[in-house]
Design a protein around this motif. Structure first.
Motif, PDB file in Angstrom:
ATOM      1  N   ILE A 103       0.857  -1.193   0.000  1.00 50.26           N
ATOM      2  CA  ILE A 103       0.000   0.000   0.000  1.00 50.26           C
ATOM      3  C   ILE A 103       0.888   1.235   0.000  1.00 50.26           C
ATOM      4  O   ILE A 103       0.646   2.207  -0.722  1.00 50.26           O
ATOM      5  N   VAL A 104       1.946   1.188   0.834  1.00 47.95           N
ATOM      6  CA  VAL A 104       2.872   2.319   0.920  1.00 47.95           C
ATOM      7  C   VAL A 104       3.546   2.546  -0.436  1.00 47.95           C
ATOM      8  O   VAL A 104       3.584   3.670  -0.943  1.00 47.95           O
ATOM      9  N   TYR A 105       4.058   1.454  -1.061  1.00 50.83           N
ATOM     10  CA  TYR A 105       4.725   1.629  -2.350  1.00 50.83           C
ATOM     11  C   TYR A 105       3.753   2.157  -3.404  1.00 50.83           C
ATOM     12  O   TYR A 105       4.107   3.046  -4.178  1.00 50.83           O
ATOM     13  N   ALA A 106       2.551   1.601  -3.428  1.00 49.22           N
ATOM     14  CA  ALA A 106       1.579   2.033  -4.431  1.00 49.22           C
ATOM     15  C   ALA A 106       1.266   3.516  -4.253  1.00 49.22           C
ATOM     16  O   ALA A 106       1.240   4.281  -5.222  1.00 49.22           O
ATOM     17  N   THR A 107       1.049   3.949  -2.993  1.00 44.21           N
ATOM     18  CA  THR A 107       0.757   5.365  -2.743  1.00 44.21           C
ATOM     19  C   THR A 107       1.946   6.226  -3.152  1.00 44.21           C
ATOM     20  O   THR A 107       1.776   7.314  -3.711  1.00 44.21           O
ATOM     21  N   ALA A 108       3.170   5.724  -2.887  1.00 47.38           N
ATOM     22  CA  ALA A 108       4.364   6.485  -3.269  1.00 47.38           C
ATOM     23  C   ALA A 108       4.448   6.619  -4.786  1.00 47.38           C
ATOM     24  O   ALA A 108       4.738   7.701  -5.299  1.00 47.38           O
ATOM     25  N   ILE A 109       4.174   5.544  -5.506  1.00 48.07           N
ATOM     26  CA  ILE A 109       4.294   5.591  -6.970  1.00 48.07           C
ATOM     27  C   ILE A 109       3.289   6.572  -7.577  1.00 48.07           C
ATOM     28  O   ILE A 109       3.640   7.387  -8.424  1.00 48.07           O
ATOM     29  N   ILE A 110       2.038   6.542  -7.085  1.00 50.61           N
ATOM     30  CA  ILE A 110       1.067   7.447  -7.711  1.00 50.61           C
ATOM     31  C   ILE A 110       1.296   8.898  -7.314  1.00 50.61           C
ATOM     32  O   ILE A 110       0.802   9.798  -7.977  1.00 50.61           O
ATOM     33  N   ASN A 111       2.073   9.157  -6.243  1.00 47.75           N
ATOM     34  CA  ASN A 111       2.379  10.543  -5.889  1.00 47.75           C
ATOM     35  C   ASN A 111       3.656  11.050  -6.543  1.00 47.75           C
ATOM     36  O   ASN A 111       3.904  12.252  -6.575  1.00 47.75           O
ATOM     37  N   PHE A 112       4.483  10.116  -7.049  1.00 44.72           N
ATOM     38  CA  PHE A 112       5.784  10.480  -7.608  1.00 44.72           C
ATOM     39  C   PHE A 112       5.712  11.594  -8.660  1.00 44.72           C
ATOM     40  O   PHE A 112       6.508  12.545  -8.598  1.00 44.72           O
ATOM     41  N   PRO A 113       4.774  11.529  -9.628  1.00 46.20           N
ATOM     42  CA  PRO A 113       4.782  12.549 -10.680  1.00 46.20           C
ATOM     43  C   PRO A 113       4.675  13.979 -10.155  1.00 46.20           C
ATOM     44  O   PRO A 113       5.333  14.872 -10.678  1.00 46.20           O
ATOM     45  N   PHE A 114       3.879  14.180  -9.091  1.00 43.03           N
ATOM     46  CA  PHE A 114       3.700  15.540  -8.587  1.00 43.03           C
ATOM     47  C   PHE A 114       5.026  16.132  -8.127  1.00 43.03           C
ATOM     48  O   PHE A 114       5.369  17.267  -8.443  1.00 43.03           O
ATOM     49  N   TYR A 115       5.804  15.334  -7.386  1.00 45.12           N
ATOM     50  CA  TYR A 115       7.088  15.816  -6.883  1.00 45.12           C
ATOM     51  C   TYR A 115       8.103  15.964  -7.997  1.00 45.12           C
ATOM     52  O   TYR A 115       8.841  16.944  -8.059  1.00 45.12           O
ATOM     53  N   ALA A 116       8.159  14.965  -8.884  1.00 43.63           N
ATOM     54  CA  ALA A 116       9.136  15.020  -9.975  1.00 43.63           C
ATOM     55  C   ALA A 116       8.885  16.254 -10.835  1.00 43.63           C
ATOM     56  O   ALA A 116       9.823  16.939 -11.239  1.00 43.63           O
ATOM     57  N   ARG A 117       7.607  16.569 -11.084  1.00 37.58           N
ATOM     58  CA  ARG A 117       7.311  17.725 -11.936  1.00 37.58           C
ATOM     59  C   ARG A 117       7.706  19.037 -11.275  1.00 37.58           C
ATOM     60  O   ARG A 117       8.286  19.910 -11.918  1.00 37.58           O
ATOM     61  N   VAL A 118       7.368  19.176  -9.968  1.00 33.77           N
ATOM     62  CA  VAL A 118       7.745  20.413  -9.272  1.00 33.77           C
ATOM     63  C   VAL A 118       9.261  20.551  -9.260  1.00 33.77           C
ATOM     64  O   VAL A 118       9.813  21.602  -9.606  1.00 33.77           O
ATOM     65  N   ALA A 119       9.974  19.479  -8.885  1.00 32.85           N
ATOM     66  CA  ALA A 119      11.436  19.545  -8.798  1.00 32.85           C
ATOM     67  C   ALA A 119      12.034  19.877 -10.161  1.00 32.85           C
ATOM     68  O   ALA A 119      12.908  20.733 -10.279  1.00 32.85           O
ATOM     69  N   ARG A 120      11.538  19.214 -11.205  1.00 34.65           N
ATOM     70  CA  ARG A 120      12.068  19.463 -12.537  1.00 34.65           C
ATOM     71  C   ARG A 120      11.905  20.928 -12.931  1.00 34.65           C
ATOM     72  O   ARG A 120      12.852  21.575 -13.356  1.00 34.65           O
ATOM     73  N   ALA A 121      10.691  21.448 -12.759  1.00 37.28           N
ATOM     74  CA  ALA A 121      10.428  22.820 -13.186  1.00 37.28           C
ATOM     75  C   ALA A 121      11.274  23.808 -12.396  1.00 37.28           C
ATOM     76  O   ALA A 121      11.862  24.731 -12.961  1.00 37.28           O
ATOM     77  N   GLU A 122      11.363  23.588 -11.080  1.00 36.40           N
ATOM     78  CA  GLU A 122      12.078  24.560 -10.243  1.00 36.40           C
ATOM     79  C   GLU A 122      13.585  24.504 -10.486  1.00 36.40           C
ATOM     80  O   GLU A 122      14.259  25.525 -10.443  1.00 36.40           O
ATOM     81  N   VAL A 123      14.128  23.296 -10.712  1.00 41.52           N
ATOM     82  CA  VAL A 123      15.565  23.185 -11.002  1.00 41.52           C
ATOM     83  C   VAL A 123      15.850  23.784 -12.370  1.00 41.52           C
ATOM     84  O   VAL A 123      16.821  24.509 -12.557  1.00 41.52           O
ATOM     85  N   ASN A 124      14.974  23.506 -13.305  1.00 43.98           N
ATOM     86  CA  ASN A 124      15.181  23.956 -14.673  1.00 43.98           C
ATOM     87  C   ASN A 124      15.314  25.473 -14.782  1.00 43.98           C
ATOM     88  O   ASN A 124      16.180  25.970 -15.490  1.00 43.98           O
ATOM     89  N   VAL A 125      14.466  26.235 -14.044  1.00 45.87           N
ATOM     90  CA  VAL A 125      14.544  27.690 -14.172  1.00 45.87           C
ATOM     91  C   VAL A 125      15.791  28.239 -13.488  1.00 45.87           C
ATOM     92  O   VAL A 125      16.182  29.371 -13.749  1.00 45.87           O
ATOM     93  N   ASN A 147      -6.078   8.207   0.110  1.00 44.24           N
ATOM     94  CA  ASN A 147      -5.828   7.104  -0.797  1.00 44.24           C
ATOM     95  C   ASN A 147      -5.571   5.803  -0.071  1.00 44.24           C
ATOM     96  O   ASN A 147      -6.141   4.764  -0.413  1.00 44.24           O
ATOM     97  N   ALA A 148      -4.700   5.881   0.944  1.00 45.84           N
ATOM     98  CA  ALA A 148      -4.364   4.674   1.695  1.00 45.84           C
ATOM     99  C   ALA A 148      -5.605   4.138   2.407  1.00 45.84           C
ATOM    100  O   ALA A 148      -5.871   2.926   2.412  1.00 45.84           O
ATOM    101  N   ALA A 149      -6.404   5.063   2.991  1.00 45.73           N
ATOM    102  CA  ALA A 149      -7.620   4.629   3.674  1.00 45.73           C
ATOM    103  C   ALA A 149      -8.607   4.036   2.682  1.00 45.73           C
ATOM    104  O   ALA A 149      -9.298   3.056   2.988  1.00 45.73           O
TER     105      ALA A 149
END
Lengths: 280, 342
Positions: free
Chosen positions: A143-165, A212-214
């Motif tokens: 459950i923990v891994y599944a929740t982590a995987i579906i949340n990954f895009p949000f963090y990756a996108r923020v980090a990518r955009a902020e590092v890129n600028v 989600n986990a609940a």
């Protein structure tokens, strides 16, 4: 630091809602840490007094096996928060690493990370989580891994955009000319500047991770009865709603709602604190 | 000429959906092959002996290399073969298709409810900042995203079925005293109307109202928030001031000029809302014992019926990609400025 504390005090006093959310958060953490020692009854011990409505002895009533709902709701705090916090921490770290690499180097790295996040986002996220748990096996860790995987895009996108600028910014070029390696540049010059928006993302995301986990345990994945957990308690209580025993599902549901509400308010407050311009 | 370029734009959008579909297919393939232990043992069922497991292994092509297996998987998909469901013993596609109308009927009505509340609410809140309706909008928006959808559903059942007694018991699409309407579209309400049977229509609708409201409430918050935000941004722009100064009527300014421009961010949000909706659909179906594909997937999950679960995930993902495609196409039609690269 002094200026930050002053700003913190300003935000807290200006917006009492954030103060309330902050105290609620503190209370949740305390319940998570000390819950098992402060509850009046053993959350797993059944008794003959089954399906009692709320009373002075049992504040939230008792369930179908005579277990004290109040104790179970309090003890469940730790498991629910742990699942959400670990999942969010995993996606935070993975999202930071891969998002930063994608934003810093661009090119192939960027394309691969972008493709992976796009693919995850091509699924309805809760459905993908169901599929992952089904494939990996029906356990709490998954459950923990599944929740982590579906949340990954949000963090990756923020980090990518902020590092890129920031990768071509003056202070980064200066640090590069001073002889710093790419890794050092990322870790000491760029990433500290990316941290604030990432933290906002964390607190906005935490409530959703809990929901989600609940939800997954509500449909019978991960947590097994008799373990006290809010989602599964609502699921067990659902059977008794139609015959009028409302307290079985109401209190764990309320706890869940309060936790999510608290994180959402905190997220809005944190955003005001870090980036006052985005205030709506 | 304008028509032709719109068609080209739409064609481009369709092409852009291909990588998503490819990604979805690869992920579902990896998920089936990532099963713990031996997939052949799972697909052969619990009563299988060594020989029949070996037979299943060959039938599924599990003795081949992974790329070969992937090609076989693609071939199966192209023929619409998602495997057999162990729990019901019938093809997964058949099971999904049979249950799809129930889920679609629920989701569409929920969407209708959600849009018909959130759009007016957002517009009213934006045109009257700091009025009671603005505050109401803010409360609903914050509370709405915090409510677990299964929890709202249960309490609507408690209030409207147990206390007030005005809702039917939350079991399925239609009361047991009624016969299913003759199957035309698969939507019970529409079929009953086509059949001219108002009693059945009422019975089907009354079963549908609570689950649809539950699902709609969950998606109301992001839509109302975005409508309010987008309308506020648009209303403060220069061209709205100009339109007002030119003496256009209030409704022309609001609906022709402001709302049409505010639709763009709202449409974008709708994509995310569909993701929420298809996910929470599963939870709502469980609460109301709704015989849709979500309930089917939950039953399959509990008995480790993997072909069924993977088929469900694949179907939902395709549906979601298709919905996003429709949103993209609408976007291109609402906003003529947008090009393929936009």
């Amino acid at each position: 630091m002094k200026a930050f504390l002053k700003h913190l005090r300003y935000v807290l006093t200006e917006n009492p809602v954030t103060l309330v959310a902050g105290s609620m958060f503190l209370m949740l953490i305390l319940l998570g840490l000390f819950g098992p020692w402060i509850v009046p009854y053993d959350p797993l011990a059944s008794s003959p007094a089954a399906l009692q409505p709320p009373s002075a002895q049992h504040w939230f009533g008792t369930d179908q096996l005579g277990r004290d709902v109040f104790s179970r709701v309090i003890v469940a705090t730790r498991l629910d928060l742990t699942i959400a916090i670990v999942a969010v921490a995993l996606s935070f770290v993975a999202g930071s690493v891969f998002g930063s690499i994608a934003g810093f180097y661009g090119g192939w790295a960027d394309r691969i990370v972008g493709r992976v996040t796009d693919t995850i986002m091509a699924f309805p996220l809760f459905v993908l989580a169901m599929g992952i748990v089904a494939a990996l096996g029906n356990t709490v860790e998954n459950i923990v891994y599944a929740t982590a995987i579906i949340n990954f895009p949000f963090y990756a996108r923020v980090a990518r955009a902020e590092v890129n600028v920031r990768r071509g910014a003056g202070f980064v070029q200066a640090a590069r000319l001073a002889g710093n390696s790419d890794l050092r540049l990322l870790a000491t010059q760029i990433y500290p500047n990316v941290l604030p928006p990432m933290m906002v993302q964390v607190s906005l995301n935490m409530g959703w991770a809990i929901l989600n986990a609940a939800g997954l345990s509500f449909i019978g994945l991960g947590v097994r009865p008799p373990t006290p957990e809010w989602g599964i308690m609502v699921a067990e209580g659902a059977t008794y709603i139609v015959s009028g025993e409302w307290w079985l599902a109401l209190f764990p549901g309320l706890a869940l709602m309060l936790a999510v509400f608290c994180f959402n308010l905190l997220g809005d407050g944190l955003r005001d604190l870090i980036d006052p311009r985005q205030r709506t | 000429m304008a028509n032709r370029s719109t068609l080209a734009l739409i064609g481009g959008r369709v092409l852009q959906a291909i990588p998503s579909i490819a990604g979805v297919i690869i992920v579902t393939f990896v998920l089936t092959r990532a099963l713990p232990g031996d997939p052949a043992v799972y697909f052969a069922g619990p009563a299988a002996d060594a020989a029949s497991i070996e037979q299943v292994r060959q039938a599924l092509g599990l003795d081949r290399t992974l790329p070969e297996q992937f090609l076989i998987y693609l071939g199966d998909l192209a023929r619409g073969d998602l495997g057999q469901s162990i729990s019901t013993g019938r093809p997964v596609v058949e099971e999904l298709l049979r249950r799809m109308p129930a889920s679609m009927e629920l989701t569409l009505l929920a969407l209708l409810f959600s849009l018909s509340v959130s759009l007016p609410l957002g517009i009213l809140a934006a045109t009257r900042p700091n009025s009671w309706i603005d505050h109401l909008c803010r409360v609903i928006v914050t509370a709405g995203v915090s409510l677990p959808v299964f929890f709202t559903g249960l309490f609507l059942v408690y209030i409207f079925y147990f206390i007030l007694g005005i809702a039917p018991s939350p079991l399925g699409r239609i009361d047991i005293f009624y016969l299913d309407p003759p199957k035309i579209t698969g939507f019970f309400t529409i079929d009953a109307l086509l059949d001219g049977d108002l009693d059945t229509f009422g019975a089907a609708l009354s079963q549908l109202v609570l689950p649809a409201i539950t699902l709609g409430l969950f998606t109301l918050a992001p839509l109302a928030r975005m409508t309010r935000g987008a309308m506020l941004a648009v209303l403060s722009s220069d061209y709205i001031r100009t339109a007002r100064a030119s003496g256009l009527s209030r409704s022309t300014v609001l609906y022709t000029y402001a709302l049409r421009n505010a639709m763009l961010p709202i449409l974008t949000t709708l994509g995310m809302v569909f993701s929420f909706m298809l996910g929470s659909n599963v939870l709502v179906e469980k609460v109301f014992a709704w015989p849709g594909i979500g309930s089917f997937a939950i039953e399959a999950l509990i008995v480790s019926d993997y072909a069924a679960v993977q088929g469900f995930v694949l179907a939902m993902a395709f549906l979601y990609v298709a919905l996003n495609l429709i949103i993209d196409i609408l976007y291109t039609m609402v906003d003529p400025r947008i090009g393929l690269e936009g």
